[in-house]
Design a protein around this motif. Structure first.
Motif, PDB file in Angstrom:
ATOM      1  N   VAL A 207      -3.670 -25.927 -49.082  1.00 29.59           N
ATOM      2  CA  VAL A 207      -2.604 -24.912 -49.110  1.00 29.59           C
ATOM      3  C   VAL A 207      -2.690 -24.111 -50.390  1.00 29.59           C
ATOM      4  O   VAL A 207      -2.516 -22.887 -50.405  1.00 29.59           O
TER       5      VAL A 207
ATOM      6  N   VAL B   6      -7.790 -23.645 -45.130  1.00 29.91           N
ATOM      7  CA  VAL B   6      -7.220 -24.142 -43.875  1.00 29.91           C
ATOM      8  C   VAL B   6      -7.936 -25.408 -43.440  1.00 29.91           C
ATOM      9  O   VAL B   6      -7.324 -26.416 -43.073  1.00 29.91           O
TER      10      VAL B   6
ATOM     11  N   PHE C  49      -9.481 -24.265 -38.651  1.00 25.22           N
ATOM     12  CA  PHE C  49      -8.709 -25.197 -37.839  1.00 25.22           C
ATOM     13  C   PHE C  49      -9.625 -26.132 -37.052  1.00 25.22           C
ATOM     14  O   PHE C  49      -9.454 -27.353 -37.071  1.00 25.22           O
TER      15      PHE C  49
ATOM     16  N   THR D 211      -0.908 -17.329 -40.871  1.00 26.15           N
ATOM     17  CA  THR D 211      -1.768 -18.498 -40.978  1.00 26.15           C
ATOM     18  C   THR D 211      -1.379 -19.339 -42.179  1.00 26.15           C
ATOM     19  O   THR D 211      -1.401 -20.567 -42.127  1.00 26.15           O
TER      20      THR D 211
ATOM     21  N   THR E 223      -3.544 -21.329 -33.624  1.00 28.00           N
ATOM     22  CA  THR E 223      -2.722 -21.982 -34.640  1.00 28.00           C
ATOM     23  C   THR E 223      -1.653 -22.844 -33.987  1.00 28.00           C
ATOM     24  O   THR E 223      -1.338 -23.915 -34.488  1.00 28.00           O
TER      25      THR E 223
ATOM     26  N   GLU F 251       1.482 -21.334 -41.108  1.00 28.54           N
ATOM     27  CA  GLU F 251       1.138 -22.405 -40.183  1.00 28.54           C
ATOM     28  C   GLU F 251       0.428 -23.553 -40.895  1.00 28.54           C
ATOM     29  O   GLU F 251       0.644 -24.723 -40.575  1.00 28.54           O
ATOM     30  N   THR F 252      -0.412 -23.192 -41.856  1.00 30.19           N
ATOM     31  CA  THR F 252      -1.049 -24.251 -42.649  1.00 30.19           C
ATOM     32  C   THR F 252       0.015 -25.060 -43.367  1.00 30.19           C
ATOM     33  O   THR F 252      -0.068 -26.291 -43.459  1.00 30.19           O
ATOM     34  N   THR F 253       1.036 -24.359 -43.861  1.00 28.12           N
ATOM     35  CA  THR F 253       2.108 -25.070 -44.540  1.00 28.12           C
ATOM     36  C   THR F 253       2.864 -25.986 -43.589  1.00 28.12           C
ATOM     37  O   THR F 253       3.294 -27.079 -43.982  1.00 28.12           O
TER      38      THR F 253
ATOM     39  N   THR G 160      -6.981 -28.516 -45.526  1.00 27.89           N
ATOM     40  CA  THR G 160      -5.646 -29.029 -45.212  1.00 27.89           C
ATOM     41  C   THR G 160      -5.614 -29.716 -43.852  1.00 27.89           C
ATOM     42  O   THR G 160      -5.079 -30.813 -43.708  1.00 27.89           O
ATOM     43  N   VAL G 161      -6.203 -29.055 -42.839  1.00 22.78           N
ATOM     44  CA  VAL G 161      -6.130 -29.631 -41.497  1.00 22.78           C
ATOM     45  C   VAL G 161      -6.878 -30.960 -41.448  1.00 22.78           C
ATOM     46  O   VAL G 161      -6.371 -31.952 -40.897  1.00 22.78           O
TER      47      VAL G 161
END
Lengths: 130, 140, 182
Positions: free
Chosen positions: B76, B118, B37, C141, A90, C144-146, B121-122
């Protein structure tokens, strides 16, 4: 480690802490770049070096001798530690997001001052102040 | 780079593989290396390739600003919404065991959905970062 | 080892374009190092992010601001002394650390055992990194996404349409209108 003994170097050429030392030296290179260079982009690159060095440090800690990647299999007994992997995973993505933010700020700074050299920005500031 | 036909053809050949690979990484993350990710970043890099070869105009037509911006928030929301959903089903926040009758299935489902959030968003973040940087007009 | 050489080259090079390229190589080397240390997930991410996206972003910025690192030579030795001193202290600190790959190191016996033993059976997902990422440390997580979300929004605000204003002879522009649409 076997590699070093194979090519003729004595085994003590690679002490158990070498990985940490390499990480720390890399860290200091990045740190020095951030402090010594005037150019803002160079500073961000230095921060990136520092960041990657921290990643190396963490992943080095996670390594277990004879272990494999932490994906469960039938006849595997030893795994490396998954926790640092998660943290760094992360951290990498967050790192790129913050780097992008820094670069965006640099672009704006250049818009406002016409330069990305720290000294010149400071000079321009003082000029505007007096 | 618009005029090089070799580059264009090779890019067109590569694009589907990059995107399918991204989706594979996304949904196979439970069993092998991968996850939201990584998948998001791979998806975005495929898109970057497209933009470099076919130009910003075309890229903005594929991914208009409203789309990337919506996806950015949507990811999110999916993540946080999964937490709320598990609360509605009687568990704690982000406790996926409550999502299905069998805790195993619940956990598996929860992980899958969260990783999807995730990934969205990424991918959206990276694409919009790139487009915003590339979309600047170069003055002076 | 190669990383050391690349990092040094990055610092010495005055051409920003070349150093941006070298950061990509540096990241790729880091990624291969992670594979050697059994961190496949991390290596995957580092290769995609560091060698791909981050280099593209650096080059994009360079295209916008163009220019060389003009400072001929860092003048004072103070940064060097500070860096060496900090490095020495950190090196001294590593002497107390368990050696590389030691299975008895305390880090491997706190919660990692639990994750490895129970993670697979509790969730039915064999990739422990994914399990810990999404399930055990779900809050992390989410946060972290935020962060990624917020950073992307901030960049869009900074470099959005508001920037396309005529500049006044290359001098300072007026304060940016905070209400300007992005």
């Amino acid at each position: 480690m076997e590699f070093w003994t194979e090519i003729g170097l004595p085994a003590f050429a690679l002490p158990g802490l070498l990985n940490y030392w390499v990480a720390i030296i890399l860290m200091m290179i990045g740190f020095y770049t951030v402090m010594a260079h005037e150019n803002l982009i160079k500073k961000v690159i230095g921060l990136n070096i520092f960041q990657a060095a921290v990643f190396v440090l963490y992943i080095s800690m996670a390594k277990v001798d004879g272990g494999t990647a932490p994906i469960l299999g039938d006849d595997i007994e030893v795994y490396s530690n998954p926790l640092p992997h998660v943290l760094i995973l992360t951290a990498i993505v967050v790192g790129i997001a913050t780097t992008a933010l820094g670069l965006a700020l640099i672009v704006r700074i250049r818009d406002a001052y016409g330069t990305i050299e720290e000294e010149e920005i400071r000079a321009a500031e003082q000029e505007a102040g007096t | 780079m618009n005029s090089h036909s070799v580059v264009r053809v090779v890019t067109k050949l590569l694009m589907p593989f990059i995107f399918i690979y991204a989706l594979y990484v996304q949904f196979h993350g439970d069993f092998g290396p991968g996850g939201g990710f990584q998948a998001g970043v791979i998806f975005a890099s495929g898109f970057v390739l497209y933009t470099l070869v076919f130009g910003l105009e075309n890229a903005r037509r594929v991914a208009p600003a409203w789309l990337t911006r919506t996806a950015l928030g949507l990811g999110v929301l999916i993540f946080a919404g999964t937490g709320i959903a598990s609360m509605i089903y009687g568990g704690l926040y982000l406790d996926y065991s409550a999502l299905a009758h069998d805790p195993h299935h619940g956990q598996h489902l929860g992980i899958l959905i969260v990783e999807l959030g995730v990934g969205i968003t990424v991918a959206a973040a990276m694409i919009s970062l790139f487009l915003v940087f590339a979309g600047q007009d170069k003055d002076d | 080892m190669f990383m050391l050489a690349t990092a040094l080259a990055i610092v010495r090079l005055r051409n920003l374009f070349a150093s941006a390229m070298l950061t990509g190589i540096y990241s790729l080397l880091a990624a291969s190092l992670f594979v050697v240390m059994d961190a496949v997930d991390v290596a995957f991410t580092e290769a995609a992010v560091g060698a791909g996206i981050s280099m593209v972003l650096f080059l994009g910025t360079l295209a916008l601001v163009k220019g060389k690192d003009r400072a001929s030579r860092p003048k004072d030795v103070l940064p060097l002394i500070v860096a060496i001193a900090t490095g020495a202290v950190l090196l001294y600190g590593t002497l107390d650390m368990p050696s590389y790959g030691d299975p008895n190191a305390p880090i491997h016996h706190h919660v990692a055992d639990l994750y490895l033993d129970e993670g697979g059976s509790e969730t039915g997902v064999p990739n422990i990194v994914t399990v810990v990422l999404a399930s055990y440390r779900g809050y992390d997580t989410l946060g972290e996404t935020t962060v990624v979300f917020t950073a992307a929004i901030a960049v869009m605000l900074l470099l959005g349409r508001a920037r396309r204003r005529p500049r006044k002879n290359g001098k300072k522009i007026d304060a940016i209108d905070p209400e300007a649409p992005v």
